[in-house]
Design a protein around this motif. Sequence first.
Motif, PDB file in Angstrom:
ATOM      1  N   ASP A  52       0.863  -1.186   0.000  1.00 55.73           N
ATOM      2  CA  ASP A  52       0.000   0.000   0.000  1.00 55.73           C
ATOM      3  C   ASP A  52       0.900   1.237   0.000  1.00 55.73           C
ATOM      4  O   ASP A  52       1.647   1.465   0.949  1.00 55.73           O
ATOM      5  CB  ASP A  52      -0.884  -0.010   1.242  1.00 55.73           C
ATOM      6  N   PRO A  53       0.849   2.064  -1.048  1.00 54.96           N
ATOM      7  CA  PRO A  53       1.766   3.209  -1.130  1.00 54.96           C
ATOM      8  C   PRO A  53       1.558   4.236  -0.023  1.00 54.96           C
ATOM      9  O   PRO A  53       2.513   4.900   0.382  1.00 54.96           O
ATOM     10  CB  PRO A  53       1.482   3.806  -2.507  1.00 54.96           C
ATOM     11  N   ILE A  54       0.343   4.380   0.480  1.00 53.23           N
ATOM     12  CA  ILE A  54       0.111   5.341   1.568  1.00 53.23           C
ATOM     13  C   ILE A  54       0.767   4.846   2.849  1.00 53.23           C
ATOM     14  O   ILE A  54       1.474   5.600   3.533  1.00 53.23           O
ATOM     15  CB  ILE A  54      -1.394   5.606   1.774  1.00 53.23           C
ATOM     16  N   GLU A  55       0.548   3.580   3.179  1.00 52.08           N
ATOM     17  CA  GLU A  55       1.159   3.018   4.399  1.00 52.08           C
ATOM     18  C   GLU A  55       2.681   2.994   4.274  1.00 52.08           C
ATOM     19  O   GLU A  55       3.381   3.276   5.253  1.00 52.08           O
ATOM     20  CB  GLU A  55       0.604   1.622   4.688  1.00 52.08           C
ATOM     21  N   ALA A  56       3.186   2.677   3.099  1.00 52.34           N
ATOM     22  CA  ALA A  56       4.638   2.689   2.894  1.00 52.34           C
ATOM     23  C   ALA A  56       5.194   4.090   3.088  1.00 52.34           C
ATOM     24  O   ALA A  56       6.219   4.284   3.753  1.00 52.34           O
ATOM     25  CB  ALA A  56       4.981   2.162   1.501  1.00 52.34           C
ATOM     26  N   ALA A  57       4.515   5.102   2.541  1.00 46.21           N
ATOM     27  CA  ALA A  57       4.983   6.488   2.665  1.00 46.21           C
ATOM     28  C   ALA A  57       4.977   6.942   4.118  1.00 46.21           C
ATOM     29  O   ALA A  57       5.866   7.684   4.547  1.00 46.21           O
ATOM     30  CB  ALA A  57       4.130   7.411   1.806  1.00 46.21           C
ATOM     31  N   LYS A  58       3.979   6.518   4.884  1.00 44.51           N
ATOM     32  CA  LYS A  58       3.939   6.876   6.314  1.00 44.51           C
ATOM     33  C   LYS A  58       5.126   6.295   7.057  1.00 44.51           C
ATOM     34  O   LYS A  58       5.619   6.886   8.013  1.00 44.51           O
ATOM     35  CB  LYS A  58       2.633   6.388   6.944  1.00 44.51           C
ATOM     36  N   ALA A  59       5.576   5.116   6.623  1.00 46.51           N
ATOM     37  CA  ALA A  59       6.726   4.466   7.248  1.00 46.51           C
ATOM     38  C   ALA A  59       8.046   4.923   6.609  1.00 46.51           C
ATOM     39  O   ALA A  59       9.091   4.346   6.890  1.00 46.51           O
ATOM     40  CB  ALA A  59       6.586   2.950   7.130  1.00 46.51           C
ATOM     41  N   LYS A  60       7.965   5.952   5.743  1.00 45.89           N
ATOM     42  CA  LYS A  60       9.132   6.482   5.026  1.00 45.89           C
ATOM     43  C   LYS A  60       9.799   5.406   4.175  1.00 45.89           C
ATOM     44  O   LYS A  60      11.006   5.327   4.060  1.00 45.89           O
ATOM     45  CB  LYS A  60      10.147   7.107   5.995  1.00 45.89           C
ATOM     46  N   MET A  61       8.947   4.556   3.584  1.00 49.77           N
ATOM     47  CA  MET A  61       9.420   3.494   2.706  1.00 49.77           C
ATOM     48  C   MET A  61       8.769   3.673   1.342  1.00 49.77           C
ATOM     49  O   MET A  61       7.886   4.513   1.170  1.00 49.77           O
ATOM     50  CB  MET A  61       9.080   2.131   3.304  1.00 49.77           C
ATOM     51  N   THR A  62       9.183   2.851   0.403  1.00 55.04           N
ATOM     52  CA  THR A  62       8.643   2.888  -0.950  1.00 55.04           C
ATOM     53  C   THR A  62       8.264   1.479  -1.363  1.00 55.04           C
ATOM     54  O   THR A  62       8.996   0.533  -1.073  1.00 55.04           O
ATOM     55  CB  THR A  62       9.704   3.429  -1.936  1.00 55.04           C
TER      56      THR A  62
END
Length: 182
Positions: A51-61
């Motif tokens: 999930d790109p939103i959850e990844a972005a929150k974790a500062k991941m891609t």
Amino acid sequence: MNRKFCSLIFVAGLTATAAFADETIDMDKQPNLSADEIRASLFPHDDTGCDPIEAAKAKMTCMGFMPTPKVFSLPSKIVFKLGSAELSEEAKRYLNKFGPTVSVLEGTDLKVLITGHTDATGPHALNERLSQQRAESVKTYFVRNFGAPSANLVTVGVASSRLKLPDQPAAAENRRVEIGRK
């Protein structure tokens, strides 16, 4: 790696990109999309399920193949009145479907692009200003009603440069807002 094989991968990548480029979902044709369907189209999961939103929150891609996000054109029956940037009650009902998605962007660098449009009547300078105001009215609605982070909502007015009905430049359907990704 074999040069011929690399060329095939490159050409296949270009073909896939061209096939999905700038796909717009006309909400006239799909008026009953749910908030979950809108989120999945704006921020699709990659082929690994990331999930790109959850990844972005974790500062991941997300590292898998990512489908191209869709752009939504709001239904023509909720177009803006001539010379107005005021949202109708019906427009707000449609925008409410986007609320759950835009409200969770806090803490990410993900951006939603809100594009305002006008018909081709009136002076160009006025249409530029009005199209920007239409985009801003949607952004303000998201910020006030869903707590969407203002910094994640980018607005642009394109006046009458991208008419929905180019053969009918004065048509009300040209006065609209589109919502996509930046």
